[in-house]
Design a protein around this motif. Sequence first.
Motif, mmCIF file in Angstrom:
data_model
loop_
_atom_site.group_PDB
_atom_site.id
_atom_site.type_symbol
_atom_site.label_atom_id
_atom_site.label_comp_id
_atom_site.label_asym_id
_atom_site.label_seq_id
_atom_site.Cartn_x
_atom_site.Cartn_y
_atom_site.Cartn_z
ATOM 1 N N LEU A 74 -15.997 -63.425 -11.423
ATOM 2 C CA LEU A 74 -16.487 -62.601 -10.318
ATOM 3 C C LEU A 74 -17.999 -62.442 -10.479
ATOM 4 N N VAL A 75 -18.736 -62.743 -9.421
ATOM 5 C CA VAL A 75 -20.179 -62.507 -9.419
ATOM 6 C C VAL A 75 -20.460 -61.380 -8.440
ATOM 7 N N ASP A 76 -20.964 -60.270 -8.949
ATOM 8 C CA ASP A 76 -21.231 -59.083 -8.139
ATOM 9 C C ASP A 76 -22.705 -59.096 -7.740
ATOM 10 N N TYR A 77 -22.942 -59.224 -6.427
ATOM 11 C CA TYR A 77 -24.316 -59.177 -5.911
ATOM 12 C C TYR A 77 -24.534 -57.818 -5.263
ATOM 13 N N HIS A 78 -25.610 -57.151 -5.620
ATOM 14 C CA HIS A 78 -25.899 -55.899 -4.960
ATOM 15 C C HIS A 78 -27.404 -55.645 -4.937
ATOM 16 N N THR A 79 -27.791 -54.735 -4.082
ATOM 17 C CA THR A 79 -29.191 -54.328 -4.019
ATOM 18 C C THR A 79 -29.273 -52.835 -4.330
ATOM 19 N N ALA A 80 -30.437 -52.420 -4.809
ATOM 20 C CA ALA A 80 -30.648 -51.007 -5.105
ATOM 21 C C ALA A 80 -32.088 -50.650 -4.765
ATOM 22 N N GLN A 81 -32.259 -49.458 -4.201
ATOM 23 C CA GLN A 81 -33.591 -49.003 -3.854
ATOM 24 C C GLN A 81 -34.190 -48.261 -5.037
ATOM 25 N N VAL A 82 -35.405 -48.651 -5.418
ATOM 26 C CA VAL A 82 -36.053 -48.023 -6.577
ATOM 27 C C VAL A 82 -37.476 -47.657 -6.211
ATOM 28 N N PRO A 83 -37.980 -46.552 -6.740
ATOM 29 C CA PRO A 83 -39.379 -46.193 -6.502
ATOM 30 C C PRO A 83 -40.295 -47.084 -7.327
ATOM 31 N N SER A 84 -41.477 -47.361 -6.821
ATOM 32 C CA SER A 84 -42.372 -48.266 -7.541
ATOM 33 C C SER A 84 -43.833 -47.831 -7.430
ATOM 34 N N GLY A 85 -44.088 -46.607 -6.948
ATOM 35 C CA GLY A 85 -45.456 -46.167 -6.710
ATOM 36 C C GLY A 85 -46.181 -45.735 -7.968
ATOM 37 N N PRO A 86 -47.411 -45.209 -7.824
ATOM 38 C CA PRO A 86 -48.245 -44.820 -8.978
ATOM 39 C C PRO A 86 -47.591 -43.771 -9.864
ATOM 40 N N GLU A 87 -46.830 -42.818 -9.269
ATOM 41 C CA GLU A 87 -46.233 -41.763 -10.088
ATOM 42 C C GLU A 87 -45.231 -42.332 -11.078
ATOM 43 N N VAL A 88 -44.458 -43.300 -10.599
ATOM 44 C CA VAL A 88 -43.469 -43.917 -11.482
ATOM 45 C C VAL A 88 -44.161 -44.747 -12.554
ATOM 46 N N ARG A 89 -45.172 -45.514 -12.150
ATOM 47 C CA ARG A 89 -45.887 -46.315 -13.144
ATOM 48 C C ARG A 89 -46.558 -45.413 -14.178
ATOM 49 N N SER A 90 -47.056 -44.270 -13.736
ATOM 50 C CA SER A 90 -47.678 -43.325 -14.663
ATOM 51 C C SER A 90 -46.652 -42.755 -15.638
ATOM 52 N N ALA A 91 -45.454 -42.453 -15.123
ATOM 53 C CA ALA A 91 -44.390 -41.922 -15.994
ATOM 54 C C ALA A 91 -44.001 -42.949 -17.036
ATOM 55 N N LEU A 92 -43.926 -44.218 -16.599
ATOM 56 C CA LEU A 92 -43.562 -45.265 -17.556
ATOM 57 C C LEU A 92 -44.650 -45.430 -18.611
ATOM 58 N N LYS A 93 -45.899 -45.333 -18.147
ATOM 59 C CA LYS A 93 -47.011 -45.476 -19.089
ATOM 60 C C LYS A 93 -47.002 -44.348 -20.101
ATOM 61 N N ARG A 94 -46.661 -43.134 -19.643
ATOM 62 C CA ARG A 94 -46.599 -41.976 -20.550
ATOM 63 C C ARG A 94 -45.300 -41.939 -21.334
ATOM 64 N N ARG A 95 -44.434 -42.943 -21.041
ATOM 65 C CA ARG A 95 -43.091 -42.990 -21.649
ATOM 66 C C ARG A 95 -42.294 -41.734 -21.325
#
Length: 255
Positions: A74-95
């Motif tokens: 079985l191959v499950d294909y799906h899509t998901a909406q994710v945020p990608s703006g500066p706030e998220v990148r900043s959170a990732l940078k700050r871990r």
Amino acid sequence: MQPFLCFRLYGPMAAWGDVAVGERRPALAQPSRSGVLGLIAAALGLQRSDADALQTLDDGLGFASRLERRGELLVDYHTAQVPSGPEVRSALKRRTRLDTRRDELNAKEDRDAIQSWRTYFLDALASACMWQTSGSKAPALDQLAARLRAPTFVPYLGRKACPVALPLDAKLVEAANPVDALTQVRFPADALLGGIGRARSEPDVFRWEGEWPGLKPDQTVTRRDRLLSRARWHFAERQEHVLQRQGGDHVPQPS
């Protein structure tokens, strides 16, 4: 002769991960060393962050498996909406962790759609075999068997979406090698699988690591499923011997 710990691996879905890059998450039908050790760690109640305990398990246990029914792909294909703006990148940078889906969506940033392909095997039937290696500091096999009968966390077959559907039925077996142990062992709950049946033309596939006197493989393959770092998802390659045998009467067949 030496002791081996054998247990059953069956569920509606199984996904023993293969090398994954980006949005494609392939899986193999034959259980992986890292996936089965993860199941044992869950039974013991180990946290994913406990790197030392996970490494002790990996260093101290040998691994073999028997695949009796490959199941349907079985191959499950799906899509998901994710945020990608500066706030998220900043959170990732700050871990800084975005702990929940609500946290992600409340970031109020640009959102992108990502695609994902994930592979599963339906109604696959397998069993695993473990043994202690020389100088092992892992828990004794009888202790592991006891915890597999009463696991701390939910055991699953490679991914959280794949819980087990039968008792693991952990048993200690005395045998000359892991293939003999996986051939000898019987699981009482297998009687419940009789209605599912199995294509008799499908051979059993045994895989094991290490050298064992008198045990000759059909081939030897390389698999990247030896734990290096759980935190970084790093795995090392290992050699796995493969032997195919025509299926026996391990699972009762429908009349």
